[in-house]
Design a protein around this motif. Structure first.
Motif, mmCIF file in Angstrom:
data_model
loop_
_atom_site.group_PDB
_atom_site.id
_atom_site.type_symbol
_atom_site.label_atom_id
_atom_site.label_comp_id
_atom_site.label_asym_id
_atom_site.label_seq_id
_atom_site.Cartn_x
_atom_site.Cartn_y
_atom_site.Cartn_z
ATOM 1 N N GLU A 13 0.826 -1.218 0.051
ATOM 2 C CA GLU A 13 0.069 0.031 0.000
ATOM 3 C C GLU A 13 0.939 1.337 -0.081
ATOM 4 N N LYS A 14 2.149 1.449 0.826
ATOM 5 C CA LYS A 14 2.841 2.427 0.753
ATOM 6 C C LYS A 14 3.420 2.695 -0.572
ATOM 7 N N ARG A 16 1.882 2.008 -3.392
ATOM 8 C CA ARG A 16 0.922 2.434 -4.170
ATOM 9 C C ARG A 16 0.838 3.761 -4.099
ATOM 10 N N GLN A 17 0.544 4.145 -2.603
ATOM 11 C CA GLN A 17 0.429 5.778 -2.453
ATOM 12 C C GLN A 17 1.347 6.589 -3.283
ATOM 13 N N GLY A 156 -7.171 4.511 -1.408
ATOM 14 C CA GLY A 156 -7.245 3.351 -0.797
ATOM 15 C C GLY A 156 -7.128 3.134 0.851
ATOM 16 N N LEU A 157 -6.790 4.288 1.255
ATOM 17 C CA LEU A 157 -6.864 4.241 2.774
ATOM 18 C C LEU A 157 -7.972 4.978 3.337
#
Length: 270
Positions: A13-14, A16-17, A156-157
């Protein structure tokens, strides 16, 4: 503008951000991959791999992209640092603090490897009182603050039941978003001239493929209100919703990347 491929599902996720932010910066600059290659020290194929999540983005590439696009690199570099940072490995049972003592003076260590409060050469010795506070490096404290701000904008978060969800219990609720559950798009009128459907008040959250939560429900409702079909209003940002966003962005003469951000929210709230 090119239509971005969906990022690999296994991408952390990190990472992706960071890539979402880099894509948006490139799109808003109007530069193509060939132009980036001409203005930076990285080839067109390298940029293609970085921006599609096929290869980790070097820190220098982040700095150069920000430079050629005329943007402040601070938040991007914080996101890069967080993406690069590995979770700490659990300490072995019985491991002593001697491993981090002053005897470890080899050249392989870096400041990031040192425990908080470890003095550097020429620095005053910390208090020997074991109950005394340890000094947190200013850089770490600043990075933490910036990351907190950056994550608030991350696609997403999306936290169910947060401030934007309008819950009355003051806490977070475990809400499942996705197939099998749909939500009503109630007309909650306008606030400061902006339209709301009662699920989120955000005007700047970033939403990309596979994002979920109340912000996604709100975006789906606003798309329906404007006559663009996002599919089921289920709080999951899937291909149908992204396609509807692209069509909406084209109609409003925005960058048609399928990512909901501040510019798209401004039009959705009209």
């Amino acid at each position: 503008m090119p239509r971005w491929k969906s990022l690999p599902s296994e991408l952390p996720e990190k990472d992706r951000q960071l890539i979402i932010q880099l894509r948006r910066l490139k799109d808003h600059s109007g530069l193509g991959l060939a132009a980036l290659a001409a203005k930076t020290g990285y080839s067109r194929s390298s940029w293609e791999r970085y921006l599609n999540g096929k290869q980790p983005v070097p820190r220098k590439a982040v700095e150069e992209l920000a430079r050629v696009c005329g943007a402040d690199a601070t938040k991007l570099l914080v996101l890069h640092e967080m993406a690069e940072r590995k979770p700490p490995e659990p300490a072995a049972a019985g491991a002593g603090a001697a491993d981090t003592g002053t005897s470890g003076t080899g050249t392989s260590g870096t400041a990031a490897d040192e425990p908080l409060g470890t003095p550097k050469s020429g620095s005053p010795e910390p208090s020997t009182d074991p109950s005394g506070p340890r000094r947190v490096p200013l850089r770490a404290a600043l990075a933490g603050a910036l990351v907190a701000a950056a994550v608030a904008f991350g696609a997403g978060l999306l936290v169910a039941g947060g401030d934007d969800g309008g819950g009355d219990d003051g806490g977070t609720k475990a809400v499942t978003y996705g197939p099998g559950r749909t939500y009503d798009c109630d007309d909650k009128g306008r606030k400061d001239g902006a339209a709301y459907a009662g699920h989120s008040t955000t005007a700047e959250a970033l939403i990309d493929i596979n994002g979920s939560g109340p912000d996604v429900v709100e975006a789906q409702c606003q798309l329906k209100r404007h006559g663009f079909d996002p599919g089921e209003v289920d709080g999951l940002y899937g291909p149908s919703a992204k396609s509807a966003v692209r069509d909406f962005q084209k109609a409003r003469k925005l960058v048609s990347d399928g990512i909901v951000g501040p510019d798209t929210w401004a039009e959705l709230r009209r």
